[in-house]
Structures are given as C-alpha cells and as structure tokens.
Design a protein around this motif. Structure first.
Motif, PDB file in Angstrom:
ATOM      1  N   PRO A 192       5.009  11.050  10.617  1.00 55.38           N
ATOM      2  CA  PRO A 192       5.020  12.506  10.825  1.00 55.38           C
ATOM      3  C   PRO A 192       3.615  13.107  10.863  1.00 55.38           C
ATOM      4  N   TYR A 193       3.551  14.323  11.439  1.00 57.23           N
ATOM      5  CA  TYR A 193       2.288  15.012  11.605  1.00 57.23           C
ATOM      6  C   TYR A 193       2.313  16.364  10.889  1.00 57.23           C
ATOM      7  N   PRO A 194       1.183  16.779  10.305  1.00 56.64           N
ATOM      8  CA  PRO A 194       1.116  18.159   9.805  1.00 56.64           C
ATOM      9  C   PRO A 194       1.292  19.111  10.990  1.00 56.64           C
ATOM     10  N   THR A 195       2.018  20.189  10.768  1.00 61.31           N
ATOM     11  CA  THR A 195       2.449  21.026  11.888  1.00 61.31           C
ATOM     12  C   THR A 195       2.226  22.503  11.587  1.00 61.31           C
ATOM     13  N   VAL A 196       1.798  23.239  12.622  1.00 64.58           N
ATOM     14  CA  VAL A 196       1.634  24.686  12.500  1.00 64.58           C
ATOM     15  C   VAL A 196       2.365  25.387  13.637  1.00 64.58           C
ATOM     16  N   VAL A 197       2.766  26.625  13.371  1.00 67.73           N
ATOM     17  CA  VAL A 197       3.494  27.455  14.330  1.00 67.73           C
ATOM     18  C   VAL A 197       2.652  28.672  14.666  1.00 67.73           C
ATOM     19  N   ASN A 198       2.615  29.011  15.953  1.00 71.81           N
ATOM     20  CA  ASN A 198       2.006  30.253  16.421  1.00 71.81           C
ATOM     21  C   ASN A 198       3.114  31.076  17.065  1.00 71.81           C
ATOM     22  N   ALA A 285       5.536  16.501   9.136  1.00 72.32           N
ATOM     23  CA  ALA A 285       5.190  15.999   7.810  1.00 72.32           C
ATOM     24  C   ALA A 285       5.752  16.911   6.724  1.00 72.32           C
ATOM     25  N   HIS A 286       6.393  16.304   5.742  1.00 81.41           N
ATOM     26  CA  HIS A 286       6.936  16.990   4.564  1.00 81.41           C
ATOM     27  C   HIS A 286       8.053  17.970   4.922  1.00 81.41           C
ATOM     28  N   HIS A 287       8.392  18.084   6.213  1.00 83.55           N
ATOM     29  CA  HIS A 287       9.368  19.081   6.689  1.00 83.55           C
ATOM     30  C   HIS A 287       8.999  20.488   6.212  1.00 83.55           C
ATOM     31  N   LYS A 288       7.687  20.723   6.205  1.00 86.41           N
ATOM     32  CA  LYS A 288       7.129  22.037   5.907  1.00 86.41           C
ATOM     33  C   LYS A 288       6.076  22.344   6.966  1.00 86.41           C
ATOM     34  N   VAL A 289       5.972  23.606   7.375  1.00 88.57           N
ATOM     35  CA  VAL A 289       5.013  23.976   8.408  1.00 88.57           C
ATOM     36  C   VAL A 289       4.164  25.155   7.952  1.00 88.57           C
ATOM     37  N   GLY A 290       2.987  25.269   8.556  1.00 83.43           N
ATOM     38  CA  GLY A 290       2.133  26.429   8.355  1.00 83.43           C
ATOM     39  C   GLY A 290       2.201  27.346   9.557  1.00 83.43           C
ATOM     40  N   MET A 291       1.628  28.527   9.422  1.00 83.72           N
ATOM     41  CA  MET A 291       1.502  29.449  10.551  1.00 83.72           C
ATOM     42  C   MET A 291       0.031  29.783  10.737  1.00 83.72           C
ATOM     43  N   VAL A 292      -0.377  29.923  12.013  1.00 88.57           N
ATOM     44  CA  VAL A 292      -1.766  30.232  12.322  1.00 88.57           C
ATOM     45  C   VAL A 292      -1.812  31.330  13.365  1.00 88.57           C
ATOM     46  N   GLY A 293      -2.959  31.991  13.450  1.00 91.95           N
ATOM     47  CA  GLY A 293      -3.133  32.985  14.498  1.00 91.95           C
ATOM     48  C   GLY A 293      -4.105  34.072  14.107  1.00 91.95           C
ATOM     49  N   ALA A 313       5.175  26.555   4.562  1.00 90.74           N
ATOM     50  CA  ALA A 313       4.269  26.021   3.548  1.00 90.74           C
ATOM     51  C   ALA A 313       3.108  26.946   3.253  1.00 90.74           C
ATOM     52  N   ALA A 314       2.569  27.635   4.272  1.00 82.73           N
ATOM     53  CA  ALA A 314       1.380  28.466   4.078  1.00 82.73           C
ATOM     54  C   ALA A 314       1.146  29.277   5.345  1.00 82.73           C
ATOM     55  N   ILE A 315       0.381  30.360   5.206  1.00 81.99           N
ATOM     56  CA  ILE A 315       0.016  31.168   6.374  1.00 81.99           C
ATOM     57  C   ILE A 315      -1.495  31.395   6.390  1.00 81.99           C
ATOM     58  N   VAL A 316      -2.011  31.592   7.620  1.00 82.61           N
ATOM     59  CA  VAL A 316      -3.452  31.801   7.809  1.00 82.61           C
ATOM     60  C   VAL A 316      -3.653  33.006   8.734  1.00 82.61           C
ATOM     61  N   PRO A 317      -3.367  34.222   8.271  1.00 83.98           N
ATOM     62  CA  PRO A 317      -3.580  35.404   9.111  1.00 83.98           C
ATOM     63  C   PRO A 317      -5.061  35.769   9.207  1.00 83.98           C
ATOM     64  N   MET A 318      -5.531  36.020  10.424  1.00 80.93           N
ATOM     65  CA  MET A 318      -6.929  36.374  10.661  1.00 80.93           C
ATOM     66  C   MET A 318      -7.021  37.659  11.477  1.00 80.93           C
ATOM     67  N   ALA A 464      -9.581  23.425   6.074  1.00 85.14           N
ATOM     68  CA  ALA A 464      -9.490  22.834   4.738  1.00 85.14           C
ATOM     69  C   ALA A 464      -8.279  23.379   3.994  1.00 85.14           C
ATOM     70  N   PHE A 465      -8.035  24.674   4.110  1.00 90.00           N
ATOM     71  CA  PHE A 465      -6.869  25.295   3.472  1.00 90.00           C
ATOM     72  C   PHE A 465      -5.570  24.669   3.980  1.00 90.00           C
ATOM     73  N   LEU A 466      -5.465  24.514   5.300  1.00 84.10           N
ATOM     74  CA  LEU A 466      -4.261  23.926   5.870  1.00 84.10           C
ATOM     75  C   LEU A 466      -4.116  22.461   5.488  1.00 84.10           C
ATOM     76  N   ASP A 467      -5.230  21.741   5.455  1.00 84.06           N
ATOM     77  CA  ASP A 467      -5.166  20.349   5.017  1.00 84.06           C
ATOM     78  C   ASP A 467      -4.599  20.245   3.606  1.00 84.06           C
ATOM     79  N   LEU A 468      -5.017  21.152   2.743  1.00 87.77           N
ATOM     80  CA  LEU A 468      -4.576  21.106   1.351  1.00 87.77           C
ATOM     81  C   LEU A 468      -3.130  21.561   1.177  1.00 87.77           C
ATOM     82  N   HIS A 469      -2.734  22.606   1.912  1.00 85.11           N
ATOM     83  CA  HIS A 469      -1.448  23.236   1.630  1.00 85.11           C
ATOM     84  C   HIS A 469      -0.346  22.903   2.620  1.00 85.11           C
TER      85      HIS A 469
END
Length: 810
Positions: A192-198, A285-293, A313-318, A464-469
């Motif tokens: 599995p791969y770490p995954t993010v959603v936009n 990976a982990h069946h958890k995803v982050g969000m980016v954008g 799993a986590a969000i990264v709002p910018m 780094a944040f996404l790698d950790l969380h």
C-alpha cells in the motif's frame, strides 16, 4: 532525471498553480472554452437514450417504477433533483398527502432542483397541468428525501467501490457520481501507498497529461505520474513525494453530477463519502488518508474535516480564510475585487461545460459526464447572495464560518497562511486558537502572499507532517522532490530556492521523529520572509516558536493620537481637537500593483503611492529606543463624526506601517470597517474588536454627533526596529491591497461637493491604537540588522512623505 526532463514537470505544476488559485487571467482549460448554446445542445443530445447507469450519479435512488413521467428524479439530502424534462415544463413537488411543497420550471436543459425539502417519503414531482393519454397526471414515482442523520451508508457501500489510476467516477450516498483523477506511485498490487485527497470546485479531476515524450517515457517506470499527471499542483507535488493521490471535483463542477452551491451540506457529505471510498481501497496505506490543497482545496479540507469521516488521518490547509464574511465583506464593506471575482469565476465554471475540458470527455463517448452536465445550470447564484449581504444573517453565515466549527476537527492539522495574502486575506487569524479537539496542530505563519504556501521551507514541513501523520514513517525529503524544488521555485518566485537541509536525517526512526515533532512548539512564525541575501526570496530570516496563539507573552501597547500628528503614551491634554480626511469616492477601485506587476515574484513591481494631503489622517510615534517584536491583532479606537446633511455612515480603513531610519516606509497590515457595523462581537477583545457582522446590529451614525468605534487591525507578525517609528493612517478604503477592492458607500442623493470624516483626538474623546507587543522576545543575533526595503514578501516600501493632518472643527 535531467534538467530538461524535470522542466516538463515543473512547467505543468506551475501552470496548475498559476491558473488554479487565481480569480482572473487563466482563461478556459482547453480550446472549447465555456459552453454556448451549441454545447448545451450536445449535452441534451448525448443524454437522450443513456441507460441511466451512472447518470447524474450512478443509478442510486432514481425512481421510475410506478410513475407516468418520462423525466428523471432523485431524492437526495433535503433536496429533489429533476432532469430530462422538456424545456419550460412547469413542475410541482408534492408531499405524500398531495400538498404542494414547491414549484418551478425546467431550465433549458430540462432540469430543476427543489431545495430545503423536509426529509420524508412519498414525495412526487408533477408536470403541472399535463396528463397521459389515459388521463392520468404526469408525475414521478414516489421519492424519498433524506435527512443528514439518516443518510450515512454502511461500510460495505464504501468498500464496494473501486478506484483505479487515471480518470473515473465514485458514487455518493444519494447516487450522484463525482469525477476523480487518481495517481499511484507504482502498481496497485505493489502498495500500500500513503494517500492524499484533493477536493475542490476547480478542475482537479481533469484527465491527466503526459509531461514526457519519446525516449523519456522510460522514466515513467520510476515515476508513473510523469506519463499521467494530475491537473492540480498539490496532487502533483505529493505524487513526486511518493504519495498516491485522488483529486475529486465537488458536486456540480467538472464531470461531477449534481448542482453547485457554495459549501452546502451535500458538498460536505460528499467529502465524507469521498474520504471513506478512497480509504477503503486496498492500495491505501493504513486505510487512512490525508487531505491537501492551497486556497479553495485548502478551505474545503476544514469543511470536510468537521464532518469527522472516520478514515481521515490529517489535513494540510494552506492560504485559507478564517470566515467567508471576513474575506467577502471585510468590516461590512463588500470586497468587489478578489472575493467577488472568485465567486463569479467558480460559478461560471460550474455551468454546463463551464470548465471546458468536459466537452472532450463527452466527445470521446463519456455518457456519464454528458448526463452529469444536465443539472449544472441549477447552480445557486452565490454572486447575487453576496451582493445582497445575505451573509449577515446568522443562520446563513454561521455554517460558512470555519472559525465557528474547526473546533470539531479531531485529526492533526498543519495550517500555513500569510499575513499579507492578496486573495484570501489576513483574517485566517481567527482560526488559530480554535483547533481545540485536534490532537496535533502545527501553525506555520509568516509574511507573504498567496503562493507562499508552496515556498520550499513550507513544503518541506508539510511533507514531513504528512509523513508522520498519514504515511506513519520517518520524514523522507529525498527522491525527486529536492531536484524539483529549485526549478519550481525559480518559475513561481523568480529565485532558484531549494529545500532546506533535511532536519530529520539524524533522527533514528519513526517513533523518535514523531516524538521530536510533538515536542516542538505548535506555533511557528516565519519572520521577515524575503529579508535574506537575495531580497524577496521565500526564505525567512528567523523562526519564532510560540506555545500557543494568541502568544502568551503579548501585552497591549497603547499609543494615543495627539493634535500635532504624533503618538504618545498619555491621552492628549487639549480640551477640543480634531482632524478630518476627504472621502475619496474612487479609492475603492484602486490597488497597489499594476497589471503584470508579478505579485508572486521575489520583488513585485508595486505602485504604492504616497498619501495625499487632506485625504488621510495619520499619526506617527517617536523613534523606538529598542526593537519591538509584535505578533497578533490590533485595535484602532476612534471617535468619528460625519457632518454632511443626509450622511449617516462612513467607510474606514486603517493602515499600520513602519517608518524606518533609512527614510523608507514599509507596509505592515490594515483593517476595515463600515461605521454602521461597529457593534462588537461577543468575543471582541482589547486587541481584536471583531465586529458582530449581524444585520440586527447595524446602526447608522447621526450627522454632527461624535461616535466611538473600533477598527480591527488584522493579524500580523513584524519587528519594528530600533530607530523606526510606528505610523497609523486612517482614510478611505483603497490604495492598500493588491487584489481586494471595496464597494464604497455612494453619496446620498442631492449631496453636492466633497464628503469628510472627522477624527477627534482630545481629552474628552481620545483616539488611540493598541498593538500586540511580545514582552521579553528578542530578535536573534543573525537577524539583528534592518532588512532591505523592499525585500520582505508582501510588504511593499515607499519613500516616507510626511503629511500634515487637516484640522476639523471641534
């Protein structure tokens, strides 16, 4: 990878970055442009005869069983969709008892949406006045309208859907389909791969492009995204960083079904469903995803996260807003620049074929995309809502105010924003102390503009944040990302800035890295970004860590305005003194950067003009005897008067600047208020007099009468250097921002001549400013010198020109 090969990738990322967040100047996504009547005919023709599988959402709850109508219907969450009716058909929604609930007319594409429908069963849509040859009414079968609480599917609904690399559709709980574009770092069975959603209303699901050709295609074995790159820059960057990405168009945009409305409940529920569908994929990976954008897809993260999807799993709002209202109507003044232009652009792009690329899908045989266009013309006119100030009603504005709901977010948050953001603005500051349920928060804040969320030092911390969380691994800043960063930075910012030194190399493993990250202060201020050897380069001179926001070391430093234009610790002694400025009716239409000035470049070509005598009332402190480090918000507390007959309101702008020993004046921050909106919110403080922004609190001024009010200075962090002076100017809103413009009050009918606003500064009516000084905080030795002017990102400079205040009658 060679420099020419990297160049392909950089150009694609940069195109997406330059065209995605900006309200104007990008044009259509391909040669087809926006839909005309011919394109709409194509939509209707393509939809006729479609089998209904995936139509405006794959299958789902379409009801055609005991109805007599040929049009299609769907009950969804508190709405009913109708499509494939004849143009102009009068349609009535009735409940199970036959009582009328609503009515309307099918649009040019044969569609209609009934909104605000109470949950229940047995609704029908009736073609008003029409009967079948047998004399029966033409009507749909029974329709079930869902409520929010009863709408959640079980886990099997999500697990039963498959996402494959490339373009495709996922199905929401009501049967509506959303278009997506997915990338994987390698074969699905090698995950599995770490995954993010936009997730946004731009064009994230637009089918991918090949950014290499010929013999270079061999590189795709190592980096598949080169042969199938997403349109969204956030997803492309994360792909290069080794993440799987899924980029989804929100309801009513692109090839997604449904009709658009600004952050409506359905859009948030779709976000929940999207997260759960993606996380259920076997390659995640982990069946958890982050969000980016950044910008729009940054803001959507907060709305989706408040719905608490279990697999997020986590969000990264910018580069985000703090409140729709504070950007749309700052201080009660409609922002007819970026804010209104953005709403207009998104609304236009939500029209049938509005983004342009949909036509290519339909021409290639995509019947789902074709039928999904049919409801797009039923989008809500958010432009008209904005102009009518509907946002001043609590039941309307509160759901659109992230500051009021981010406390519900239960996942780690990495937020990065800039104090001088020319688009979303500086009022994200209201978010910063509200992430109360989030277990891990990192706030990365600094001076700069909208694009600075992509500055290399921010990008390194976000990865780094996404790698950790999300990936749950020790941060890894290797691979292709260090090769890409300098060229990417060169194109966006005009400086070939690379990633900072990898601060995780010496950390032993994931557990040690996570412990290190958690031990760091949650608030990190990037101070004097741009003030290094290369002026304007997106690198901070120093970082200022803080344990919380507002900074606990903050003390309000109050200066009182004096009759001679100075500022002092003591209230003025004069019994009666006042100054006035002329209202400039054209100021609201003027900015400080000419077209082509390059706001994102290292040194934009600002045109920040000197104040004109009579058009401003300004006050300047004595030279500081030591550096003053400030971080927070401020308050300009004024006694104000209008005198002309028929005038009962005024628009105010305050501008905070640093007058430096070298004769330059540097912009720090501003604030705005329409005087009739002066009523403070319940949580207003000495350093942030936030207005309530409620229609019920609006109160006119009384001509000839002094009124006390407080104008908030938006969030900022700045070092006022020893020998500098602090300046506060009050004038007509305008001539102060890059992309914001202000819809100023018109003169009352019959008024001839100039209008004026008086500011009192005497013993009985002492006007003043309160500023957020960080007590005991020192500038580090490596940043002891005064930065060049210009150099700090987002903070233009001009030669300081003293202006004497025009006196007003006491």
């Amino acid at each position: 990878m060679s420099r020419p090969q990297i160049g392909f990738l950089v150009r694609l990322i940069t195109f997406g970055l330059l065209c995605t967040p900006v309200a104007t100047g990008c044009g259509s996504d391909d040669a087809t442009g926006t839909a005309d009547s011919g394109a709409q005919d194509t939509v209707a023709d393509a939809a006729v005869g479609a089998d209904g599988v995936g139509s405006d959402g794959a299958g789902g709850d379409d009801v055609v069983d005991d109805g007599t109508a040929t049009f299609r219907t769907r009950g969804t969450v508190e709405q009913v969709y109708v499509w494939k009716a004849s143009k102009g058909t009068a349609l009535t929604l009735v409940d199970a008892g036959g009582s009328e609930v609503g009515s309307g007319t099918a649009d040019d594409l044969g569609s209609l949406v009934f909104r605000k429908v109470a949950p229940g069963k047995g609704y029908r849509v009736v073609a008003t006045g029409q009967t079948t040859p047998g004399g029966e009414p033409v009507q749909s079968g029974p329709i079930t309208v869902l409520g929010v609480d009863g709408s959640y599917p079980d886990a099997a609904f999500y697990a039963g859907q498959t996402i494959t690399p490339g373009f495709g559709y996922i199905t929401m709980r009501d049967g509506t389909t959303l278009s997506y574009f997915a990338t994987l770092p390698g074969p699905a069975d090698k995950g599995p791969y770490p995954t993010v959603v936009n997730y946004s209303g731009y064009s994230p699901s637009k089918p991918g492009n090949k950014v290499v050709s010929g013999e270079q295609e061999s590189l795709c074995a190592a980096l598949p995204v080169l042969c199938d790159a997403p349109d969204d820059p956030n997803s492309l960057l994360m792909s290069v960083a080794g993440y799987a990405t899924v980029s989804v168009n929100i309801r009513g945009t692109g090839c997604s079904g449904g009709a658009y409305d600004y952050f409506e409940t359905l859009q948030l529920l779709d976000g929940y469903d999207t997260i759960e569908i993606v996380a259920a994929q076997p390659w995640v990976a982990h069946h958890k995803v982050g969000m980016v954008g950044l910008s729009y897809p940054g803001i959507t993260q907060m709305f989706v996260a408040k719905m608490t999807p279990p697999s997020l799993a986590a969000i990264v709002p910018m580069s985000v807003i703090g409140d729709t209202v504070s950007t749309l109507v700052p201080g009660g003044i409609l922002n007819i620049g970026f804010a209104l232009a953005w709403i207009e652009r998104v609304l236009d792009k939500a029209a049938p074929y509005g983004q342009g690329w949909e036509q290519g899908r339909v021409d290639a045989g995509d019947t789902v995309c074709a039928e999904n266009q049919l409801l797009h013309a039923q989008r809500v006119d958010n432009v008209e809502q904005a102009k009518n100030k509907i946002y001043l009603v609590p039941e309307v504005i509160d759901p659109l105010n992230p500051t009021l709901f981010v406390s519900q977010i239960e996942v780690p948050v990495f937020l990065s924003s800039q104090w001088q953001d020319e688009q979303t603005g500086p009022f994200f500051v209201t978010l910063l102390d509200q992430f109360k349920k989030s277990p891990n928060v990192r706030l990365l804040l600094g001076n700069g503009v909208h694009s600075d969320g992509f500055a290399p030092e921010v990008l390194a911390e976000a990865v780094a944040f996404l790698d950790l969380h999300v990936a749950r691994r020790k941060p890894n800043l290797g691979g292709y990302l260090p090769l890409l960063a300098p060229q990417f930075s060169g194109i966006v910012f005009g400086t070939n800035t690379g990633l900072p030194e990898d601060r995780w190399k010496s950390v032993a493993d994931y557990d040690a890295a996570l412990a290190k990250w958690k031990a760091e202060p949650p608030v990190q201020l990037r101070m004097e970004v741009g003030g290094m050897e290369n002026p304007g380069e997106p690198i901070s001179r120093f970082w200022l860590p803080l344990p919380s926001w507002p900074p606990p070391a903050t003390k309000a430093r109050r200066y009182y305005f004096q009759p001679d234009g100075s500022m002092a610790d003591a209230k003025p002694a004069e019994a009666a003194a006042a100054s006035r400025f002329r209202v400039d009716p054209d100021a609201g239409d003027r900015g400080i950067l000419p077209q082509g000035g390059g706001i994102w470049k290292a040194l934009p070509k600002y045109d920040w003009k000197a104040d004109k005598p009579g058009d401003v009332v300004a006050f300047v402190s004595a030279p500081l005897d030591a550096d003053a480090v400030m971080a927070g918000t401020g308050s300009v507390d004024l006694w104000v008067r209008v005198t002309e007959t028929g005038v009962d309101d005024c628009d105010l702008e305050v501008t905070l600047t640093e007058v430096r020993p070298d004769g330059q004046e540097m912009l720090v921050q501003g604030g705005w208020l329409r005087a009739s909106h002066r009523a403070p919110a319940a949580d207003a403080t000495e350093l942030f007099p936030k207005p309530s922004m409620l229609a019920k609190d609006v109160a006119p001024l009384v001509a000839g009468t002094w009124t006390q009010l407080r104008v908030p200075i938006a969030g900022f962090a700045h070092v006022f250097r020893k020998g500098s002076r602090i300046r506060v100017a009050i004038d007509t809103p305008g001539d102060s921002r890059v992309d914001w413009r202000f819809d100023l009050l018109p003169p009352p009918a019959g008024l001839v001549g100039d209008r004026y606003v008086d500011i009192a500064h005497d013993a009985a009516r002492p006007s003043s400013v309160a500023l957020p000084v960080l007590d005991g905080v020192k500038v580090p030795a490596e940043a002891a010198t005064l930065p060049a002017c210009p150099s700090l990102r987002g903070q233009p400079c001009r030669v300081f020109t003293p202006v004497a205040n025009a006196p007003a009658a006491p």
